[in-house]
Design an enzyme around this catalytic site. Structure first.
Site, PDB file in Angstrom:
ATOM      1  CB  THR A 624     -71.715-108.931  38.081  1.00 46.50           C
ATOM      2  OG1 THR A 624     -71.146-107.558  37.510  1.00 46.50           O
ATOM      3  CG2 THR A 624     -73.177-109.056  37.420  1.00 46.50           C
ATOM      4  CD  GLU A 625     -66.628-108.319  37.817  1.00 46.92           C
ATOM      5  OE1 GLU A 625     -65.931-107.673  38.393  1.00 46.92           O
ATOM      6  OE2 GLU A 625     -66.858-108.936  37.016  1.00 46.92           O
ATOM      7  CG  LEU A 626     -71.475-103.924  45.522  1.00 47.40           C
ATOM      8  CD1 LEU A 626     -71.360-102.585  44.957  1.00 47.40           C
ATOM      9  CD2 LEU A 626     -72.698-104.009  46.199  1.00 47.40           C
ATOM     10  CD  GLN A 952     -63.902-109.354  36.261  1.00 53.40           C
ATOM     11  OE1 GLN A 952     -64.660-109.704  36.549  1.00 53.40           O
ATOM     12  NE2 GLN A 952     -63.954-109.321  35.009  1.00 53.40           N
TER      13      GLN A 952
END
Length: 956
Positions: A624-626, A952
């Site tokens: 999801t957040e590579l 994030q």
């Protein structure tokens, strides 16, 4: 639109409003009568009577929308209507997204709305209904509100005439802000366009040259405080240039993101690259990291670092300088600002420069799209802000991706900053534009301990302290937020990260997942079942609206940590098993999101273990957040580039192998310059939107792995001088010549406490001094690793094993000189002292070198320092010297190296290298080494730790 055009438009709008007040019946728009469309072919693209529900209507502001039947009035004979209540502001209203109702760019539409006000409603004088677009708020039509009477509004609008518009809104004027009303129907017809092509976007005026700001005129020159609470003063006390006399003094900061800011949108030509520089001088504390950053856009903005440096009071004036390419200027808002990891740091700035260095670039259109390469495997996604939906950035995004996630715009603090005050405009703009460009949208995030307003789960007690809210109120706040947000976005999204980062890192007993949860405000207010309650609330929204296709995900980072992965596994399994037993086998949690924030120390085989463990749950898995950190200071060596590309190749080889279980792979950012980890160049495209070696590795992972065997990562080097200080929490003169070791490598988005370490040694001990910059000290957690503290990691024989051996130790001291150790016997002979400094604290340690007999000049020790930053009873982040992944508590291979050196000896000889990298174990230590090896798979030592809290994209 130019300034002159804008003035003409304002005059025209004012005239139309006057006319509408004189002749309100039927309403006036830019073209409201039948003859406006004479000769144009019409086609109905959307018609809603609300007989079967709300259709595509979405609430704006705090409005409540209820579909009713039996409400007949003139023009509404079928009785279906949408009742708009709970109004206190003009924008508590009803929105219809262009993408939802089928309105396309370049086409002109006639929009007709019929409505009604109940006869028993008190209608203030001058109350009117308005039909307009959002976000330019272009007025299309109006009609008077009259109790017991129907109204009709008709207007025309060409989609694309204003790039910011994504919705039609039915609202009121200020006088009618409290009037509840009904909408009986809305009909949207396409009336054709005089031009078949999409109208060209309005042209921007050429950039105004930026004059270097020296503050010599005694004015702020456009600077202001980002929060509004900072104190900015032009002063003659300091100045950078000896021929000048003034500088800007910055004080009164209370958050990391506070500082001086200036809007430079008028100085930018879109697509151009600019060199940005500012001179800074630190006032207090004694040392801090200062960063020059840019915010691009005001609705769904991106926050991007340009240059940063750790500075001390003794450094004098320091130049922060870097380049940034502005590929978009969303809503004419682009700012430069200076912030600091120390939330109370004060400083001067001077000689601010902003100069164009190169023109626009084009993306590479002759390379294979990533989404095409993996079209039969999984979706390819990216995290976006509003600036990614314009110009060259949009071209690159569309070429390679088919799904997007809002980087910040849909987080709780963005959508409901104060109770009941929902602010959807920025997120709506992002979502609607993304849908219009053909992307799927994934929602991020509903429940999180970060970027969530305090009112949701805490309150203030009589002493003015933040304490947990009572369970009932916190649970209702959470449920209401989930319901309101999910219903607002409806089926515009394909899924939601319902709960984000609930698990602590490396829990000691991972099968007990409730005991392994992060001790967050949600946990303290509601209890460990807050996770399950979140999903029950989200599932109810889906069931009530028939949105069975929308997936509910759990999302977390450090997913390659096996203890953390095990705890998450047990959490999802228990919650899903319980729900399935009561709901015919249905899952409550549909998917597991492995964030994938990695670096060059990441072992892809650990990622494999976690991935395969999650697959056995029967849920879909997404990455999801590579991103993969490699390099520093916005630069990459050739070795960094190859190592980064190799790990990308290894990961995509793994993802391809398990493609049947993976729904999407999402990168956390489009290119290096806009990444939340920009300084470490973590993505596939560089600052100029050009493909890197990492892109090539992703496109052909098998051959890249074959052609590029793994390479070793060099540890950072520092020196300890010979000398014996007094352990009293004071900086003795003997420390003055010691090397200053910067502890400022953050393990997460949280840019918190940092510090400077120094080391000395003698024939028996290693001495370590750490000065910490931390404005808020907290040791309220019962867990020592969750307190503001300093940790020193030591491998006395520098064996670099992936587990602790007899000579390895971890030494932790908080700001009140309370020590803890791993293993416990590391405490023998240890001494420490601490002092609070006003801007943080100082820790001084004596660590016996019991496993070196004796230590010698030129010997190297495995060594690292970590600073833990706590707030509200939980660790918010950590900063290290060498370890980039936070695994120093169990893995000595991530330590840096400390050279023992006697003053005056410039030609020290390296100690003899141990054969095959093995270090000798004395006989009495063999048993202990075996014990540690056996403990490692079970993670049974007392170090139940959490590496960091990842923000994030949060870099306000």
């Amino acid at each position: 639109m130019s300034k002159k055009q804008n003035k003409k438009f304002t005059k025209l709008l004012s005239l139309l409003l006057v006319v509408s007040l004189i002749f309100p019946v039927g309403g006036f728009g830019f073209a409201t009568s039948a003859e406006a469309a004479t000769g144009a072919e019409t086609k109905t693209v959307y018609q809603e009577t609300f007989v079967n529900g709300k259709g595509h209507a979405k609430e704006s502001g705090n409005a409540a929308l209820t579909a009713v039947t039996g409400k007949t009035f003139t023009g509404n004979e079928d009785g279906g209507a949408l009742h708009v209540t709970n109004r206190s502001k003009d924008f508590d209203a009803v929105d219809f997204s262009f993408s939802d109702v089928g309105m396309q760019s370049g086409k002109t539409y006639k929009i007709t709305v019929t409505g009604y006000v109940d006869s028993d409603v008190t209608v203030p004088a001058g109350s009117q209904a308005f039909l307009q677009t959002v976000d330019s708020y272009s007025w299309l039509a109006s009609a008077n509100f009259k109790a017991g009477e129907a109204f009709t509004m008709t207007g025309e609008y060409t989609v694309g005439s204003n790039a910011n518009d994504t919705r039609v809104r039915v609202q009121s004027n200020d006088d009618g802000a409290t009037v509840p009303f009904y909408i009986g129907s809305i009909v949207i017809t396409e009336v054709g366009s005089s031009d078949d092509e999409t109208p060209a976007p309005p042209t921007r005026e050429k950039a105004v040259p930026f004059d270097t700001i020296t503050f010599e005129n005694g004015e702020l020159n456009g600077f202001s405080g980002r929060s509004g609470n900072e104190t900015l003063t032009v002063t003659t006390v300091e100045n950078r240039n000896t021929s000048h006399s003034k500088a800007l003094k910055v004080e009164g900061r209370t958050q990391n993101w506070h500082g001086p800011t200036i809007n430079v949108a008028q100085n930018i030509d879109v697509g151009y690259e600019y060199n940005v520089s500012v001179w800074v001088k630190l006032i207090s504390p004694s040392s801090a990291t200062l960063q020059l950053s840019t915010q691009v856009g005001s609705a769904s903005p991106s926050y991007n670092g340009i240059a940063s440096q750790s500075v001390s009071q003794n450094d004098g004036w320091v130049k922060l300088e870097g380049t940034y390419r502005f590929n978009a200027v969303p809503d004419e808002h682009v700012t430069l600002y200076i912030e600091s990891s120390n939330s109370t740091a004060s400083f001067y700035i001077d000689d601010v420069s902003f100069e164009e260095v190169s023109g626009p670039i084009e993306i590479q259109k002759d390379i294979t799209p990533i989404k095409e390469k993996y079209q039969n495997d999984f979706l390819i996604g990216n995290a976006i802000t509003s600036s990614d939906l314009e110009g060259a950035r949009l071209e690159l995004l569309k070429m390679h991706h088919n799904v997007v996630t809002a980087e910040n715009a849909m987080k709780p603090s963005e959508l409901q900053p104060t109770k009941g005050n929902f602010t959807f405009s920025g997120a709506d703009l992002l979502v609607d534009k993304a849908l219009a460009e053909g992307f799927d949208v994934f929602g991020h995030v509903l429940v999180w301990h970060q970027q969530s307003p305090d009112w949701m789960n805490t309150t203030t007690n009589a002493a003015g302290e933040r304490v947990p809210l009572n369970r009932e109120e916190a649970l209702k706040n959470m449920q209401d937020h989930i319901k309101k947000v999910m219903e607002h976005f409806g089926d515009r999204v394909i899924g939601w990260d319902v709960v984000n980062e609930a698990m602590s890192n490396n829990p000691p007993n991972p099968t007990d997942w409730k005991a392994s949860l992060r001790q967050s405000n949600w946990y303290h207010a509601i209890g460990p079942d807050y996770v399950e309650e979140s999903y029950l609330a989200a599932r109810k929204v889906l069931d009530d609206n028939g949105w069975d296709h929308i997936k509910l995900y759990y999302n977390d980072y450090n997913d390659d940590n096996q203890n953390k992965a095990t705890a998450i596994y047990h959490m999802i399994k228990e919650i899903n098993d319980r729900y399935a037993a009561e709901n015919d086998g249905r899952l409550l949690i549909d998917g597991m999101g492995m964030q994938g924030h990695y670096n060059l120390s990441t072992n892809h085989e650990n990622v494999r273990k976690s991935l395969e463990r999650f697959i056995t749950l029967g849920v879909e898995v997404s990455i999801t957040e590579l991103d993969i950190q490699a390099g520093g200071n916005h630069e990459q060596s050739e070795r960094d580039r190859v190592a980064q590309a190799l790990l990308y190749a290894q990961l995509f080889n793994l993802y391809k192998e398990h493609a049947d279980s993976i729904a999407r792979v999402t990168f956390w950012g489009l290119n290096d310059a806009t990444s939340w980890r920009a300084a470490t160049s973590p993505l596939l495209f560089d600052r100029n939107l050009q493909a890197k070696l990492a892109y090539e590795a992703v496109m052909d992972p098998v051959n890249f792995i074959a052609d590029n065997p793994p390479i070793e990562i060099e540890a950072k080097q520092a020196t300890a001088l010979y000398g014996t200080p007094t352990i009293d929490g004071e900086i003795d003169p003997i420390w003055n010549e010691a090397e200053r070791i910067q502890v400022n490598q953050h393990l997460a988005a949280w840019q918190g406490a940092t510090g400077v370490a120094r080391a000395l040694w003698d024939s028996e001990n290693l001495y370590v001094l750490v000065e910490v910059s931390d404005s808020e000290l907290d040791k309220s957690s019962p867990y020592p690793w969750e307190q503001d503290s300093v940790e020193v990691f030591l491998d006395q024989t520098n064996g670099k094993t992936s587990y602790y051996e007899y000579d390895d130790g971890q030494y932790r001291v908080n700001f009140d000189n309370e020590a803890s150790f791993n293993p416990e016997d590391a405490s023998r002979g240890f001494e420490s002292a601490t002092t609070r400094t006003g801007t943080g604290y100082l820790v001084e340690m004596k660590i016996p070198l019991r496993h070196i007999d004796p230590p010698v000049d030129g010997q190297k020790l495995g060594f690292d320092v970590q600073i833990n930053d706590a707030r509200n009873g939980a660790r918010q982040g950590s900063a290290t010297w060498n370890d980039a992944i936070g695994s120093g508590y169990m893995d000595t291979s991530v330590f840096g190296e400390l050279l023992l050196k006697k003053a005056g000896n410039e030609d020290v000889q390296e100690p003899e290298t141990v054969e095959n990298g093995k270090k000798p174990l004395p006989e009495q230590a063999n048993d202990r080494a075996r014990e540690v090896r056996n403990e490692l798979p079970k993670q049974a030592n007392d170090r139940a730790r959490e590496v960091s809290n990842k923000g994030q994209g949060q870099n306000k």
